[in-house]
Design an enzyme around this catalytic site. Sequence first.
Site, PDB file in Angstrom:
ATOM      1  N   SER A 175      24.847  -7.317  -2.615  1.00 32.87           N
ATOM      2  CA  SER A 175      25.123  -7.818  -1.281  1.00 32.87           C
ATOM      3  C   SER A 175      25.057  -6.704  -0.225  1.00 32.87           C
ATOM      4  O   SER A 175      24.021  -6.099  -0.023  1.00 32.87           O
ATOM      5  CB  SER A 175      26.478  -8.535  -1.280  1.00 32.87           C
ATOM      6  OG  SER A 175      26.662  -9.200  -0.060  1.00 32.87           O
ATOM      7  N   ASP A 332      23.405 -10.182   6.211  1.00 35.57           N
ATOM      8  CA  ASP A 332      23.517  -8.981   5.383  1.00 35.57           C
ATOM      9  C   ASP A 332      22.346  -8.937   4.399  1.00 35.57           C
ATOM     10  O   ASP A 332      21.530  -9.872   4.359  1.00 35.57           O
ATOM     11  CB  ASP A 332      24.897  -8.918   4.708  1.00 35.57           C
ATOM     12  CG  ASP A 332      25.098  -9.936   3.603  1.00 35.57           C
ATOM     13  OD1 ASP A 332      24.366 -10.944   3.584  1.00 35.57           O
ATOM     14  OD2 ASP A 332      25.998  -9.744   2.770  1.00 35.57           O
ATOM     15  N   ASP A 334      21.604  -9.546   1.338  1.00 35.62           N
ATOM     16  CA  ASP A 334      21.250 -10.672   0.460  1.00 35.62           C
ATOM     17  C   ASP A 334      21.437 -12.014   1.171  1.00 35.62           C
ATOM     18  O   ASP A 334      21.380 -13.067   0.543  1.00 35.62           O
ATOM     19  CB  ASP A 334      22.039 -10.629  -0.849  1.00 35.62           C
ATOM     20  CG  ASP A 334      23.532 -10.862  -0.651  1.00 35.62           C
ATOM     21  OD1 ASP A 334      24.053 -10.464   0.414  1.00 35.62           O
ATOM     22  OD2 ASP A 334      24.189 -11.430  -1.543  1.00 35.62           O
TER      23      ASP A 334
END
EC number: 2.7.1.106
Length: 622
Positions: A175, A332, A334
């Site tokens: 992430s 962000d 991902d």
Amino acid sequence: MAENAEGDLNSNLLHAPYHTGDPQLDTAIGQWLRWDKNPKTKEQIENLLRNGMNKELRDRLCYRMTFGTAGLRSAMGAGFCYINDLTVIQSTQGMYTYLERCFSDFKQRGFVVGYDTRGQVTSSCSSQRLAKLTAAVLLAKDVPVYLFSRYVPTPFVPYAVQELKAVAGVMITASHNRKEDNGYKVYWETGAQITSPHDKEILKCIEECVEPWNGSWNDNLVDTSPLKRDPLQEICRRYMEDLKKICFYRELNSKTTLKFVHTSFHGVGHDYVQTAFQVFGFKPPIPVPEQKDPDPDFSTVKCPNPEEGESVLELSLRLAEKENARIVLATDPDADRLAAAELQENGHWKVFTGNELAALFGWWMFDCWKKTTARNADVKNVYMLATTVSSKILKAIALKEGFHFEETLPGFKWIGSRIKDLLDNGKEVLFAFEESIGFLCGTSVLDKDGVSAAVVVAEMASYLETMNITLKQQLINVYEKYGYHISKTSYFLCYDPPTIKSIFERLRNFDSPKEYPKFCGTFAILHVRDITTGYDSSQPNKKSVLPVSKSSQMITFTFQNGCVATLRTSGTEPKIKYYAEMCASPDQSDTALLEEELKKLIEALIENFLEPSKNGLTWRSV
């Protein structure tokens, strides 16, 4: 000649039994060098062995990763406690073993694998390679695998698990973590992230299956096996179709004069957000050219986390000023989380916190529900959810409007599984969030989704624009109606687990053994809830309503002045986080007074409970 002798010596050293004086370490070194077929990570261990770096070898080889709030997450590199080819193979073997026990139709239904764009050259480790190895382990065992042929947003994996009726799925991602990290995020057949007891059982199975099986390293299977399918086009099409369910003003969107800038933070989001905007009738948002394409080094930002605010949004804000765009949207890396900023009349940017955006989403999703639902629809069937460290603003809206609000433990895995229960019982869930900019509008996906959140913010802004109202003004309207909720969230870094433990143990034995504090500085404490031990002083039986979570530290204090503050450890990073919120009633509108009170309380919380200088904590700095 001497050089050859040294080469022979090294060669003998690496193939002899290892005598470090620590039998556990000797065994682990032998296993790693036998099992690892990645030349780069194997060489990292060999170099440490050659240089007698026993402490580092022990740190890397004698500890295993455990499931945190987002699955397995660690730095990329050699060792059993890191993310690399071998540990991903081991994790997938454990997954296979567990899923075969749980599902008799595993080999009919199959498994989903997705990945982001992370990578580390020094370990020849990339999300794509790890996804291929994950697929290979399962294909070698005759399990059908839906492997995405290119990088996707994280929410596409849980969405695909549900749509394709697979038994489970994995997303290879870390992430918004620093560039050195990667992760292995597991979704159950429900499309929600795994929760207990599955995580513990999978870990047990991983420990039973540490030696790679025949075929586990055979990533050629990804190109040759008839059991491998690419779900990309089909899932993309269905996802975008489902997105229409939360689009309420398509015609208005197509006429808006508002311009939007979108940054994908060097990650996966660009193409998907562009398509989502088209689905909603918008012109495409203006991308930040330096950040629109994947870059595993995240080279234009200090850290790839849009939650850090203005300092990391620099390029997008400057582009927006140049392009005369009033709204900046940042997904962000991902694309499962969303930050948003709006240009104010005074020329300054307002970067919304997760809690502020949630107040807007909560108002918007309920307002759209009211306008589009049948007149006799039962508001008591409607739900919104938030994690317990997030703002209580949805609770205030729910109390006034008559729908239900529920809290869960921190982490979207708890929200996802609770939504599934509610849907199975015929309830309607409009919105859920966590304060760390994770939002879910609708229930097509049971995890946070930055792609849908981005386009919903755009629709909300263009709707408000027709009435000459900005997002910031509307936020004030929401607070005026339901009560101001002023919150502050931040963190300290602490790389020493025993220190973290002693901070929390001190709070459990404050003035005397087994006594929690009654005051924090001059602020009187009304209730204490400790999720780690399951204690809650506000309950008649003194037991917490939320499930106990022994693996992490988390204590919440409710103060007499209406403030709620939580101290907790992060499930993915070496942080002690604090969350504090003043929840005022609608008649308390002196925000300066509320903010001053909150500021003083946070200072007292830090000084009295965290003691940063005594404990060597590092203040958050961007």
